[in-house]
Design a protein around this motif. Structure first.
Motif, PDB file in Angstrom:
ATOM      1  N   LEU A   4      -2.676  -9.185  -2.052  1.00 20.66           N
ATOM      2  CA  LEU A   4      -1.981  -8.104  -1.366  1.00 20.66           C
ATOM      3  C   LEU A   4      -1.765  -8.503   0.087  1.00 20.66           C
ATOM      4  O   LEU A   4      -2.707  -8.860   0.784  1.00 20.66           O
ATOM      5  N   ALA A  24       2.504  -6.975  -3.317  1.00 15.84           N
ATOM      6  CA  ALA A  24       1.574  -7.539  -4.297  1.00 15.84           C
ATOM      7  C   ALA A  24       2.168  -8.795  -4.911  1.00 15.84           C
ATOM      8  O   ALA A  24       3.321  -8.787  -5.354  1.00 15.84           O
ATOM      9  N   MET A  34      -1.101   1.852  -6.882  1.00 17.78           N
ATOM     10  CA  MET A  34      -1.236   1.218  -5.581  1.00 17.78           C
ATOM     11  C   MET A  34      -1.447   2.303  -4.530  1.00 17.78           C
ATOM     12  O   MET A  34      -1.127   3.469  -4.753  1.00 17.78           O
ATOM     13  N   CYS A  95      -4.798  -1.891   1.818  1.00 17.82           N
ATOM     14  CA  CYS A  95      -3.968  -1.723   0.631  1.00 17.82           C
ATOM     15  C   CYS A  95      -4.840  -1.853  -0.612  1.00 17.82           C
ATOM     16  O   CYS A  95      -5.810  -2.637  -0.638  1.00 17.82           O
ATOM     17  N   PHE A  97      -4.866  -1.952  -5.049  1.00 19.66           N
ATOM     18  CA  PHE A  97      -4.132  -2.146  -6.310  1.00 19.66           C
ATOM     19  C   PHE A  97      -5.117  -2.014  -7.444  1.00 19.66           C
ATOM     20  O   PHE A  97      -6.178  -2.648  -7.435  1.00 19.66           O
TER      21      PHE A  97
END
Length: 115
Positions: A4, A24, A34, A95, A97
């Motif tokens: 990321l 990503a 996400m 971030c 994911f």
């Protein structure tokens, strides 16, 4: 494995705006979630907002009405538009994911709200 790459952090005055981006890098980008978390000095990491690949968003109370999360599945990128920023929004924003390959975090980007 998912990597990321975050961008868009910085210094902004109270009441200002910033837009964070997170791309990503993954060969597979099927069903996933996400989003963004943040961690202020001396505090635990907390949810800011997440979004499913179908576009359903989920916001922390502190973000509702001020922040908007969105995503571009073709670019495998999630965005966080932050408006009406307050000093208490100062934190490292990470971030996030979550998909079939597991759970991943970005390196973090600093957001500082100060006059």
């Amino acid at each position: 494995q998912v990597q990321l790459e975050e961008s868009g952090g910085g210094l902004v005055q109270p009441g200002g705006s910033l837009r964070l981006s997170c791309a990503a890098s993954t060969m597979t980008f099927s069903t996933n979630v996400m989003g963004w978390y943040r961690q202020a000095p001396g505090k635990e990491r907390e949810l800011v907002a997440t979004i499913s690949n179908g576009g359903i968003g989920n916001y922390a109370d502190s973000a509702k009405g001020r922040f908007t999360i969105s995503r571009d599945n073709a670019k495998k990128t999630v965005y966080l538009q932050m408006n009406s920023l307050k000093p208490e929004d100062t934190a490292v924003y990470y971030c996030y994911f979550y998909g079939s390959s597991g759970r991943y975090w970005g390196q973090g980007t600093q957001v500082t709200v100060s006059s």
